[in-house]
Design a protein around this motif. Sequence first.
Motif, PDB file in Angstrom:
ATOM      1  N   PRO A   1       0.794  -1.246   0.000  1.00 42.75           N
ATOM      2  CA  PRO A   1       0.000   0.000   0.000  1.00 42.75           C
ATOM      3  C   PRO A   1       0.817   1.283   0.000  1.00 42.75           C
ATOM      4  N   PHE A   2       1.889   1.349   0.790  1.00 40.69           N
ATOM      5  CA  PHE A   2       2.646   2.600   0.845  1.00 40.69           C
ATOM      6  C   PHE A   2       3.244   2.935  -0.511  1.00 40.69           C
TER       7      PHE A   2
ATOM      8  N   GLN B   1       8.053 -18.935   6.914  1.00 38.95           N
ATOM      9  CA  GLN B   1       8.298 -18.381   5.585  1.00 38.95           C
ATOM     10  C   GLN B   1       7.443 -19.075   4.538  1.00 38.95           C
ATOM     11  N   LEU B   2       7.278 -20.372   4.676  1.00 37.36           N
ATOM     12  CA  LEU B   2       6.469 -21.111   3.709  1.00 37.36           C
ATOM     13  C   LEU B   2       5.017 -20.642   3.756  1.00 37.36           C
ATOM     14  N   ARG B   3       4.499 -20.461   4.968  1.00 39.04           N
ATOM     15  CA  ARG B   3       3.128 -19.978   5.104  1.00 39.04           C
ATOM     16  C   ARG B   3       2.982 -18.571   4.551  1.00 39.04           C
ATOM     17  N   LEU B   4       3.970 -17.733   4.820  1.00 38.21           N
ATOM     18  CA  LEU B   4       3.905 -16.364   4.309  1.00 38.21           C
ATOM     19  C   LEU B   4       3.941 -16.353   2.781  1.00 38.21           C
ATOM     20  N   ARG B   5       4.783 -17.230   2.193  1.00 40.89           N
ATOM     21  CA  ARG B   5       4.863 -17.258   0.737  1.00 40.89           C
ATOM     22  C   ARG B   5       3.531 -17.698   0.131  1.00 40.89           C
ATOM     23  N   HIS B   6       2.867 -18.652   0.787  1.00 44.48           N
ATOM     24  CA  HIS B   6       1.562 -19.086   0.296  1.00 44.48           C
ATOM     25  C   HIS B   6       0.512 -17.993   0.465  1.00 44.48           C
ATOM     26  N   ALA B   7       0.733 -17.085   1.417  1.00 44.61           N
ATOM     27  CA  ALA B   7      -0.240 -16.017   1.656  1.00 44.61           C
ATOM     28  C   ALA B   7      -0.120 -14.891   0.638  1.00 44.61           C
ATOM     29  N   TRP B   8       0.981 -14.865  -0.127  1.00 46.62           N
ATOM     30  CA  TRP B   8       1.196 -13.720  -1.002  1.00 46.62           C
ATOM     31  C   TRP B   8       0.233 -13.669  -2.178  1.00 46.62           C
ATOM     32  N   VAL B   9      -0.125 -14.818  -2.745  1.00 48.73           N
ATOM     33  CA  VAL B   9      -1.033 -14.793  -3.891  1.00 48.73           C
ATOM     34  C   VAL B   9      -2.374 -14.163  -3.519  1.00 48.73           C
ATOM     35  N   PRO B  10      -3.055 -14.621  -2.450  1.00 48.47           N
ATOM     36  CA  PRO B  10      -4.298 -13.931  -2.089  1.00 48.47           C
ATOM     37  C   PRO B  10      -4.082 -12.496  -1.651  1.00 48.47           C
ATOM     38  N   THR B  11      -2.942 -12.208  -1.021  1.00 51.38           N
ATOM     39  CA  THR B  11      -2.678 -10.824  -0.607  1.00 51.38           C
ATOM     40  C   THR B  11      -2.571  -9.905  -1.810  1.00 51.38           C
ATOM     41  N   VAL B  12      -1.828 -10.335  -2.812  1.00 53.59           N
ATOM     42  CA  VAL B  12      -1.693  -9.530  -4.031  1.00 53.59           C
ATOM     43  C   VAL B  12      -3.051  -9.343  -4.700  1.00 53.59           C
ATOM     44  N   ALA B  13      -3.810 -10.431  -4.806  1.00 51.82           N
ATOM     45  CA  ALA B  13      -5.117 -10.351  -5.452  1.00 51.82           C
ATOM     46  C   ALA B  13      -6.043  -9.395  -4.713  1.00 51.82           C
ATOM     47  N   VAL B  14      -6.087  -9.500  -3.400  1.00 51.15           N
ATOM     48  CA  VAL B  14      -6.989  -8.643  -2.614  1.00 51.15           C
ATOM     49  C   VAL B  14      -6.578  -7.179  -2.712  1.00 51.15           C
ATOM     50  N   THR B  15      -5.281  -6.897  -2.610  1.00 48.01           N
ATOM     51  CA  THR B  15      -4.848  -5.496  -2.683  1.00 48.01           C
ATOM     52  C   THR B  15      -5.171  -4.888  -4.044  1.00 48.01           C
ATOM     53  N   LEU B  16      -4.953  -5.630  -5.113  1.00 51.37           N
ATOM     54  CA  LEU B  16      -5.261  -5.092  -6.439  1.00 51.37           C
ATOM     55  C   LEU B  16      -6.756  -4.812  -6.586  1.00 51.37           C
ATOM     56  N   VAL B  17      -7.583  -5.719  -6.099  1.00 49.01           N
ATOM     57  CA  VAL B  17      -9.028  -5.503  -6.179  1.00 49.01           C
ATOM     58  C   VAL B  17      -9.432  -4.286  -5.351  1.00 49.01           C
ATOM     59  N   VAL B  18      -8.868  -4.163  -4.158  1.00 50.31           N
ATOM     60  CA  VAL B  18      -9.184  -3.009  -3.303  1.00 50.31           C
ATOM     61  C   VAL B  18      -8.763  -1.707  -3.976  1.00 50.31           C
ATOM     62  N   TYR B  19      -7.562  -1.673  -4.559  1.00 47.84           N
ATOM     63  CA  TYR B  19      -7.119  -0.466  -5.250  1.00 47.84           C
ATOM     64  C   TYR B  19      -8.067  -0.113  -6.392  1.00 47.84           C
ATOM     65  N   GLY B  20      -8.405  -1.120  -7.198  1.00 44.84           N
ATOM     66  CA  GLY B  20      -9.252  -0.864  -8.359  1.00 44.84           C
ATOM     67  C   GLY B  20     -10.615  -0.346  -7.974  1.00 44.84           C
ATOM     68  N   PHE B  21     -11.237  -0.989  -7.003  1.00 41.72           N
ATOM     69  CA  PHE B  21     -12.580  -0.567  -6.641  1.00 41.72           C
ATOM     70  C   PHE B  21     -12.578   0.683  -5.786  1.00 41.72           C
ATOM     71  N   GLY B  22     -11.509   0.896  -5.032  1.00 41.85           N
ATOM     72  CA  GLY B  22     -11.411   2.158  -4.313  1.00 41.85           C
ATOM     73  C   GLY B  22     -11.359   3.342  -5.260  1.00 41.85           C
ATOM     74  N   LEU B  23     -10.548   3.219  -6.306  1.00 39.80           N
ATOM     75  CA  LEU B  23     -10.451   4.308  -7.282  1.00 39.80           C
ATOM     76  C   LEU B  23     -11.750   4.477  -8.058  1.00 39.80           C
ATOM     77  N   ASN B  24     -12.386   3.371  -8.407  1.00 40.69           N
ATOM     78  CA  ASN B  24     -13.676   3.468  -9.092  1.00 40.69           C
ATOM     79  C   ASN B  24     -14.720   4.128  -8.206  1.00 40.69           C
ATOM     80  N   TYR B  25     -14.686   3.833  -6.922  1.00 34.68           N
ATOM     81  CA  TYR B  25     -15.638   4.459  -6.005  1.00 34.68           C
ATOM     82  C   TYR B  25     -15.435   5.968  -5.954  1.00 34.68           C
TER      83      TYR B  25
END
Length: 893
Positions: free
Chosen positions: A480-481, A700-724
Amino acid sequence: MLAPSQTAVLTTVIVPTLNEVDNIDVLLAAIFAQANPGLAFEVLVADGGSTDGTVERVREWEKAAQVRLVASGGGRGLAGDVLCAARQARTDIVVVMDADLSHPPERLEALVAPLLDGSCDMAVGSRYVPGGATPDWPLRRLLLSRLGGLLAWPLTELKDPMSGFFAVRRERLLAVDPEAAGFKIGLEVIAHGGGALKVREVPIVFPDRIHGESKIGKAQMVAYLRRLLVLAGGAVSAGGAARFALVGLIGMAVDLLVFELLFALHAGLMTAQIGSFGIATVSNYVLNARWAFADSSKPASAQGSGHYRRFFTVCLLALAIRGGVLAGGTTLFHLQPQIAILFAIGAAAVVSYLGSAFFVFPSVNPRVPHDIRWRVAAIGVAAYVVVLRLLFIGLADLLPQEAYYWNYAQHLDIGYLDHPPMVAWLIHAGTALFGNTEFGVRIGAWLGWFATAFFSFRLTHRMFGKSAAFVSLLLVAVLPFYFATGLIMTPDAPLTACWAGALFFLERALVGGRRSAWWGAGVCIGLGMLSKYTIALLGPATLIFLLADVRARDWLKRPEPYLAALLALAIFSPVIIWNLEHDLASFAFQSTRRIDAAARFSLPALILCAAALLTPPGLMAAIAALWDRRRRPGARQPDPGARRFSRFILVFTLTPLAVFVVFSLTHTIKLNWSGPSWLAVLPAMSAAIVAAAERSSRLQLRLRHAWVPTVAVTLVVYGFGLNYLVLGLPGLGYVASLPGVPVAWREFGREAETLERQVENATGEEPLMIGMDTYNIASQLAFYSNSGDGEGVDNSVGRGVLGLPSLMYDYWHRAEPLGGRPAVLFAFKRRQIDDDRLAGQFGRLGDTVEQTILKDGKPAGRFFYRIGYDYRGPAATSTGAVGTPATTIGSLP
């Protein structure tokens, strides 16, 4: 022809041919001429269907030397021919070279030698390393070669990945995709091997062919591009693309029909486009899953619920881009919605196709290495983020802080009270090119992000390699930053770019020992000081590293670090001059003022801010990476460079953070303060994401597995935040509104402009426009009143003229020259304006009025205003009707 000696190592040379009758004799003779007591050759001529006599010439050679003809038929191009021949090779080492005499046979021994001594798995004849050359090449061929190499750059570390002259172990060659096609079989080997393949580049001189014609045409280039996408993990084929295009045309027809219907029924723009998109998407999904991508990916039933989540994510990302194109077409280019929707649908189709090919219906080819998939994901995410920001930087209303810094630029100076001048200079440059628009204000931030991404990529590449560097690019795109610093024009935008640059050059100087890097560090820190003072924390971090690192201590005896500090000070000198002219006001504002503030324990707030800046998984990954770095210097490591990299990451992350932590124990901190500090640990975070599972801790393994949903969620939030911010919610408009969310500042400016005209018509004088908060309202009034052309700067004077603190407005506008004029007071909180103690500063002060702000016919906020007549200034309160002293007025919120 002499038989090879008993001690000679036999090597297979594969020569793919197609109508090379003028060259084949010369080439075969030259190959066997390189044989020596330690090296012998067998040659397999892989013919793709020659009709000019090449086959007959090779048959003659078979009678006299170790030459065999392999007639493959050329069905899959050069790659298929080479693989067909490799299956018949009798040796462990295979060399592939062209038959047109452009590959020098005299370099055969140099290519084979690194494989014989075990130092690498593949040696590539390179035109673009020292000692290599391309004499007499026409410009067109040189440009095509460079372009092809650039396109393949994400898949390989080589400078010449397009080379077709290479030596490789036979098992590595045969391990590539059996369906490989085209003319770059070497690239297939490199891409399949990924980071596990040890490759060396050997310089060669590569002349242009003398006889015959090049076989590379448009069809081969298209096949090459398609093959690159397949190597990157995409489900890409000519048939699949055609089927997807047909599905897209069907979906477009459905989309347009539904959009026109909803728009004709007076649905809002957002409602119409989301409704039509949703209906078209359902039909597109069914046809794509069952038809367009059916031959290159797992069936939906075999992929589980995750398949549908990926599809839904891609739909949301495409919809966000579509909303930006639609809003830009109707708002900036004044297109009719029925026309703008065509461009919006086309943009969404591109996102949908690439998302479907690489994410929803990806290739299931197991030969695509894990790290290559991360590289491709990083490129896709970064490109998406860059486009998303570009679409919206000119559409979303300015934040109050941005409008305030735009006012900086209207009062251009070498310094200001609360921040250095870099943000003003960048805004001034942007608005000079693009006018007083949101795009002009923010374009500097958008461009600055590229500098942050570039330096972060280079730093990570040096520390942990190319795959980790691409992941660092992904992190800079989605955290986000760093997303915000590429979108919003505040001092953090240039500060972050300069901080990233300073880290890169400091590493090159402190760890790499580069003298010239000190000049880059000095320039970046100096420019950073012109952006925000916090970059000065890199100074103590540098000193700590110099004292802690034995090899770096030698720099304390040399002039470069001190000259770099002087260079930074010289660049920063305009701010020093401004402070000397203004009683050190800015230095005091940023130091003693904050230190003297009321004590408050805010360490938990600092941690929450870090989680907001990096996302919770990002913060956990950063802490895990720092912990790992902390342990490594004490561990047994064969590579001293790794220990120095660890020390650099720890020192340049923890030193600035320690300052913020100590400050937070007794003072309030702000959300954005620690953002640049995390740049130093991004390389370690990236390396942990790429690392193989067996080398990672459970966390580290758990964190690496968490990155795909994290990236997806942040991109969706950015897109819909700007659209809003731009379009609101379908059928609802704006749930959150001004001043908390910047959704209707332009409409607020129009309302204020209407009041301004009414007062001017009634009094015959242009009124003062006074915002009753610190600076937000005055700044937005200056930008958005007077039709948003920036002509409201002189009238929007800030509450400083009423004796209330108003930051730079206290410097820009003095009360004395403004006496006698009418004024309109604006506030978003009634208590800021509904106070009769203000009456002493006017001959007469009207009642407080509440007014609703409408955007697209729906409420988007409310404000309060009062009209004052015969402005007298703060001094009037000591003798005015109310008799309230100025010190009391100054205590208003």
